[in-house]
Design a protein around this motif. Structure first.
Motif, mmCIF file in Angstrom:
data_model
loop_
_atom_site.group_PDB
_atom_site.id
_atom_site.type_symbol
_atom_site.label_atom_id
_atom_site.label_comp_id
_atom_site.label_asym_id
_atom_site.label_seq_id
_atom_site.Cartn_x
_atom_site.Cartn_y
_atom_site.Cartn_z
ATOM 1 N N ASP A 100 55.218 43.629 40.299
ATOM 2 C CA ASP A 100 55.600 42.926 39.072
ATOM 3 C C ASP A 100 57.007 42.358 39.185
ATOM 4 O O ASP A 100 57.279 41.225 38.765
ATOM 5 C CB ASP A 100 55.510 43.873 37.877
ATOM 6 C CG ASP A 100 54.077 44.195 37.488
ATOM 7 O OD1 ASP A 100 53.178 43.440 37.915
ATOM 8 O OD2 ASP A 100 53.866 45.198 36.785
ATOM 9 N N GLU A 123 52.645 48.718 42.008
ATOM 10 C CA GLU A 123 52.441 47.705 40.980
ATOM 11 C C GLU A 123 53.757 47.304 40.318
ATOM 12 O O GLU A 123 53.970 46.126 40.016
ATOM 13 C CB GLU A 123 51.452 48.222 39.934
ATOM 14 C CG GLU A 123 50.013 48.273 40.447
ATOM 15 C CD GLU A 123 49.070 48.922 39.453
ATOM 16 O OE1 GLU A 123 49.556 49.661 38.566
ATOM 17 O OE2 GLU A 123 47.858 48.697 39.575
ATOM 18 N N LYS A 154 50.300 54.085 43.535
ATOM 19 C CA LYS A 154 49.770 52.781 43.167
ATOM 20 C C LYS A 154 50.586 52.174 42.035
ATOM 21 O O LYS A 154 50.894 50.978 42.051
ATOM 22 C CB LYS A 154 48.312 52.922 42.759
ATOM 23 C CG LYS A 154 47.634 51.614 42.393
ATOM 24 C CD LYS A 154 46.176 51.841 42.044
ATOM 25 C CE LYS A 154 45.495 50.539 41.642
ATOM 26 N NZ LYS A 154 44.076 50.744 41.269
ATOM 27 N N THR A 158 53.370 40.182 48.154
ATOM 28 C CA THR A 158 52.917 39.853 46.808
ATOM 29 C C THR A 158 53.385 38.469 46.384
ATOM 30 O O THR A 158 54.551 38.113 46.564
ATOM 31 C CB THR A 158 53.442 40.900 45.814
ATOM 32 O OG1 THR A 158 52.887 42.170 46.152
ATOM 33 C CG2 THR A 158 53.030 40.551 44.392
#
Length: 334
Positions: free
Chosen positions: A192, A188, A184, A324
Motif C-alpha cells: 500500500d 500488504e 501477509k 508492487t
C-alpha cells in the motif's frame, strides 16, 4: 547502486537442467516501513527523494515477500505432518477397536461356557492322551488371551501417542497460519505504501516519464534451443518472455500475475524442473556458476539475504517480475 557486490562459488543442477548465479548486493540496513521523508511539513519532498524512498520500500517489500513465501512452504510441510499424524491416529484407533472386539468376544464365550466347564472336561476325561491335549489347548487359549490383553494395551498407548502427535501438529499448523497472516498483512502494508508513493511520483512526473506495461515482445529475441542447459533453458526463457507485461503480485505464480520466484518457478516447470516458490529456496537447489558463465535460462539472485530472483535470457538481459505496482519486464543484468 549497491555499495559493493559479492559473488560466491556455485554448483550446477543435475543434467545441466539450469544454473544459478548470485549477485548479492550488500545493501544499507532496511529502514522501518515509514512513509515520512524527514522533510519539514512546509517543504514537499522532491522527486529524487520520492524515488529513493520508493526504491527502499521496494527492497523491503522484496524481503517481506520472500518471508511470506518461506512461511507458505513451512505451512505446507506442517500440514503434511498433520495429515500423516491423522492417518496414523486413525489406523491406531482401528487397531484398538479391533482388539477390543476380539477380547470382548473371548470374554463373552468364557461367560457363556462357565469358568469350570473346560477344567472339568480335562479332569473327567477317561483318555489320558485326550486330557493332555485339552490341557495344551487351555494353555494356548490362556496365552492368546494374554497376548490380546498386551496388544490391547500397546494399541491404546499407540493411539494416545498418535492423538498427541496430531494435536501438536495441528497446533503448529494453526500457529504458522497466524504467523503467515501477520506476514501477509505486513506485506500488504508495504505494498500500500509503495502504491501511494507511485501515485505521488506519477503526479509529479511529466507525461510518459514513468513507463506503463512493457511490450509482450521485447528485445532481445529468445535464445536458440542450445542455450541455458539445452532445450530446458530455452523452454524456460520462452515462457518467461511470454509473461512480459503481466502485473506483479506478491505470492503470484500466474497465469495472470507473478512475483519473482513465482515467475522463475513456472518458467522452469515448462522444462520439467520442479522449484520451490521462494528465491532463497531456489538458490539452494542447483549448481552455482559465476557471472561470466551465465547462459540463457540461468537464474540470477539479488540482495543479502537473498530476496529477489530473475531469469537470464542472454545478451546481458534478464526477465524479472519486479515489484508492487510494476510489471514483468526485460531488464539489464546489473
Amino acid at each position: 547502486m549497491p555499495s559493493a557486490a559479492r559473488r560466491s562459488p556455485h554448483r550446477r543442477w543435475p543434467g545441466r537442467a539450469a544454473r544459478t548465479v548470485l549477485l548479492a548486493a550488500l545493501l544499507l540496513p532496511l529502514a522501518v516501513l515509514s512513509g515520512g521523508s524527514g522533510s519539514p511539513a512546509s517543504a514537499a519532498p522532491s522527486k529524487a527523494s520520492l524515488e529513493e524512498q520508493l526504491a527502499r520500500l521496494n527492497r523491503q517489500a522484496d524481503q517481506l515477500v520472500e518471508e511470506y513465501n518461506q512461511s507458505r512452504l513451512a505451512l505446507k510441510r506442517i500440514r503434511t505432518i498433520r495429515d500423516n499424524a491423522r492417518q496414523q491416529a486413525n489406523g491406531a484407533e482401528r487397531d484398538l477397536k479391533g482388539l477390543q472386539t476380539r477380547l470382548g468376544a473371548r470374554a463373552a464365550a468364557a461367560y457363556v461356557q462357565g469358568a469350570g466347564n473346560t477344567l472339568a472336561a480335562v479332569l473327567n476325561s477317561e483318555d489320558p492322551a485326550s486330557a493332555i491335549d485339552r490341557v495344551q489347548v487351555l494353555e494356548l487359549l490362556a496365552s492368546q488371551d494374554g497376548d490380546l490383553v498386551d496388544r490391547l494395551a500397546l494399541a491404546g498407548q499407540a493411539y494416545d501417542g498418535r492423538r498427541q502427535a496430531l494435536a501438536a501438529a495441528e497446533r503448529d499448523a494453526a500457529a504458522e497460519v497466524a504467523r503467515l497472516d501477520a506476514k501477509k498483512a505486513e506485506v500488504e502494508r508495504a505494498a500500500d505504501r509503495t502504491r501511494a508513493l507511485l501515485r505521488e511520483l506519477e503526479a509529479r512526473s511529466t507525461a510518459g516519464s514513468r513507463p506503463g506495461p512493457p511490450s509482450a515482445s521485447p528485445q532481445p529475441s529468445p535464445p536458440p534451443a542450445s542455450g541455458g542447459g539445452g532445450g530446458g533453458g530455452a523452454a524456460a526463457v520462452r515462457y518467461a518472455m511470454a509473461q512480459v507485461g503481466k502485473p506483479y503480485c506478491y505470492g503470484g505464480a500466474g497465469p495472470g500475475c507473478f512475483d519473482c520466484s513465482g515467475l522463475t518457478m513456472r518458467a522452469w516447470q515448462q522444462a520439467g524442473v520442479s522449484l520451490p516458490h521462494s528465491s532463497s529456496a531456489q538458490y539452494g537447489v542447483g549448481r552455482h556458476v559465476s557471472a561470466g558463465e551465465l547462459q540463457p535460462g540461468d537464474l540470477i539472485f539479488y540482495y543479502s539475504p537473498i530476496s529477489h530472483v530473475s531469469i537470464y535470457i542472454g545478451n546481458g538481459q534478464r526477465v524479472s517480475a519486479t515489484h508492487t505496482g510494476d510489471y514483468v519486464r526485460v531488464q539489464s543484468l546489473g
